[in-house]
Design an enzyme around this catalytic site. Structure first.
Site, PDB file in Angstrom:
ATOM      1  N   HIS A 120      26.726  44.405  33.057  1.00 51.35           N
ATOM      2  CA  HIS A 120      26.098  43.114  33.426  1.00 51.35           C
ATOM      3  C   HIS A 120      25.932  43.097  34.944  1.00 51.35           C
ATOM      4  CE1 HIS A 120      25.739  38.528  32.828  1.00 51.35           C
ATOM      5  NE2 HIS A 120      25.426  38.790  34.094  1.00 51.35           N
ATOM      6  N   HIS A 149      23.285  42.079  38.413  1.00 46.05           N
ATOM      7  CA  HIS A 149      22.091  41.490  39.037  1.00 46.05           C
ATOM      8  C   HIS A 149      21.693  42.359  40.220  1.00 46.05           C
ATOM      9  CE1 HIS A 149      22.367  37.692  36.771  1.00 46.05           C
ATOM     10  NE2 HIS A 149      23.665  37.953  36.792  1.00 46.05           N
ATOM     11  N   LYS A 151      18.391  39.091  27.034  1.00 47.55           N
ATOM     12  CA  LYS A 151      19.395  38.161  27.585  1.00 47.55           C
ATOM     13  C   LYS A 151      18.939  36.715  27.384  1.00 47.55           C
ATOM     14  CE  LYS A 151      22.767  36.500  30.161  1.00 47.55           C
ATOM     15  NZ  LYS A 151      23.017  36.707  31.575  1.00 47.55           N
ATOM     16  N   HIS A 191      24.437  34.056  27.925  1.00 47.75           N
ATOM     17  CA  HIS A 191      25.201  33.271  28.901  1.00 47.75           C
ATOM     18  C   HIS A 191      25.696  32.046  28.135  1.00 47.75           C
ATOM     19  CE1 HIS A 191      26.020  31.743  33.112  1.00 47.75           C
ATOM     20  NE2 HIS A 191      26.346  30.735  32.326  1.00 47.75           N
ATOM     21  N   HIS A 194      30.298  37.710  30.416  1.00 47.38           N
ATOM     22  CA  HIS A 194      31.277  37.211  31.397  1.00 47.38           C
ATOM     23  C   HIS A 194      32.195  36.120  30.848  1.00 47.38           C
ATOM     24  CE1 HIS A 194      28.035  34.340  31.778  1.00 47.38           C
ATOM     25  NE2 HIS A 194      27.300  35.112  32.542  1.00 47.38           N
ATOM     26  N   ASP A 241      28.831  41.312  36.617  1.00 44.99           N
ATOM     27  CA  ASP A 241      28.084  40.104  37.003  1.00 44.99           C
ATOM     28  C   ASP A 241      28.007  40.000  38.525  1.00 44.99           C
ATOM     29  OD1 ASP A 241      26.505  37.902  36.611  1.00 44.99           O
ATOM     30  OD2 ASP A 241      28.145  36.510  36.237  1.00 44.99           O
TER      31      ASP A 241
END
Ligand code: DOR
Ligand code: ZN
Length: 332
Positions: free
Chosen positions: A12, A14, A95, A134, A168, A240
């Protein structure tokens, strides 16, 4: 003392886009062999062309690093089987964000009507495309993840063949949910293994530890630690790591996200060693993810030495966790 890790994966991540991507890509590429890349760009990654173009920009930013970006699409209930079939080979997962729940999620799902989502989720299930979620409602901030449990239960029951990854996770109740449904899995971040809400807001407010979902209670962190340190087969590492410019964090209206990528492996090693669980680190950062997702990244060996490392104050204007502090391991 040195420690060798094989083919570390971050399930995960970004990486952003543009200048930020150029600056931060290698902080993952140097230590990880691949990562699941989050699609919450502006605008989000929603078409096959978006996926391929973003993948190309990531590969360019990685330069010589051996790194596989496992691409994702931003979930839309409009995705039908024909579209998903056409994009199947270019993505690893889809996602799903509840609308407005976190950074750049405005175009996410509102209302959670399972019937409305059914055609897309059924197609994903048939095509064996995992769904990353999420999992937060828009309720009271400390209860958002726990409130989302009933949605996970509905999804897991309605689509028993769909692999659902609870992203997460931060609570004991999410850990408990893992045991109740065969098709639920989870990623766990580094920061949620380290901090509680006290570290964020118990003293002077710490913007660089502010993220979504917010860190919870000590007993929640303990529950996460227990499954991570034991490398429970349904959990895997997902940092994350979410870089924002220093000005966006040290601001009135602080952006959510903790930047951990450059030191994640080193701090994980320190944490697992402290808990006498180093023998499980390889499973947590690689084997479990390979088993859950079926991915086979090219092999990459990372050696860590027990030599103190002074964490920089920032990486190109992005402040990492433990900035200006010393950690126990260095990458050789
Ligand atoms: O803290 C977070 N930051 N949580 C998320 O879900 C998104 C991420 C980001 O993109 O900045
Ligand atoms: Zn994220």
């Amino acid at each position: 003392m040195s420690l060798t890790l094989n083919t570390p994966l971050d399930m995960h991540l970004h990486l952003r886009d543009g200048e930020m991507l150029t600056h931060i890509a290698k902080s993952s590429g140097k230590t990880f062999s691949g990562a699941i890349i989050m699609p919450n760009l502006v605008p989000p990654v929603c078409t096959k062309e978006d996926v391929l173009a973003y993948q190309e920009r990531i590969n360019t930013a990685m330069g010589e690093e051996v790194f596989t970006p496992y691409m994702t699409l931003f979930f839309k209930p409009s995705y039908d089987k024909a579209f998903l079939s056409s994009v199947r080979d270019t993505i690893t997962a889809v996602k799903l964000y509840p609308a407005g729940i976190t950074t750049n999620s405005e175009g996410g799902v509102s209302g959670f009507d399972v019937e409305e989502l059914r055609p897309t989720l059924e197609a994903m299930s048939e095509l064996n495309i995992p769904l990353c979620v999420h999992g937060e409602t828009n309720g009271f901030v400390m209860d958002r993840e726990t409130e989302f449990a009933s949605i996970y239960e509905r999804l897991a029951t309605a689509f028993p063949k769909l692999k659902i990854i609870m992203e997460h996770i931060t609570t004991r109740s999410s850990v408990d949910l893992l045991g109740k449904f065969d098709n639920l899995y989870a990623t766990i971040t580094l920061h949620h293994l380290l901090i509680t809400l006290d570290d964020v807001a118990g003293g002077m407010l710490q913007p660089h530890l502010f993220c979504k979902p917010i860190a919870k209670r000590p007993e929640d962190r303990d529950a996460l630690l227990e499954v991570a340190l034991n490398a429970h087969p349904k959990v895997m590492f997902g940092s994350d790591s979410a870089p924002h410019p220093k000005e966006a964090k040290e601001a009135c209206g602080c952006a959510a996200g903790v930047f951990t990528a450059p030191i994640a492996l080193q701090v994980l090693a320190e944490l697992f060693e402290k808990h006498d669980a180093l023998e499980n680190l390889q499973d947590f950062i690689c084997t479990n993810a390979q088993n859950i997702y079926g991915v086979r990244p090219p092999s990459k060996t990372i050696t860590l030495e027990k030599i103190p490392f002074q964490v920089p104050s920032d990486y190109n204007g992005v402040v990492p966790i433990y900035a200006n502090q010393e950690i126990a391991y260095s990458i050789v």
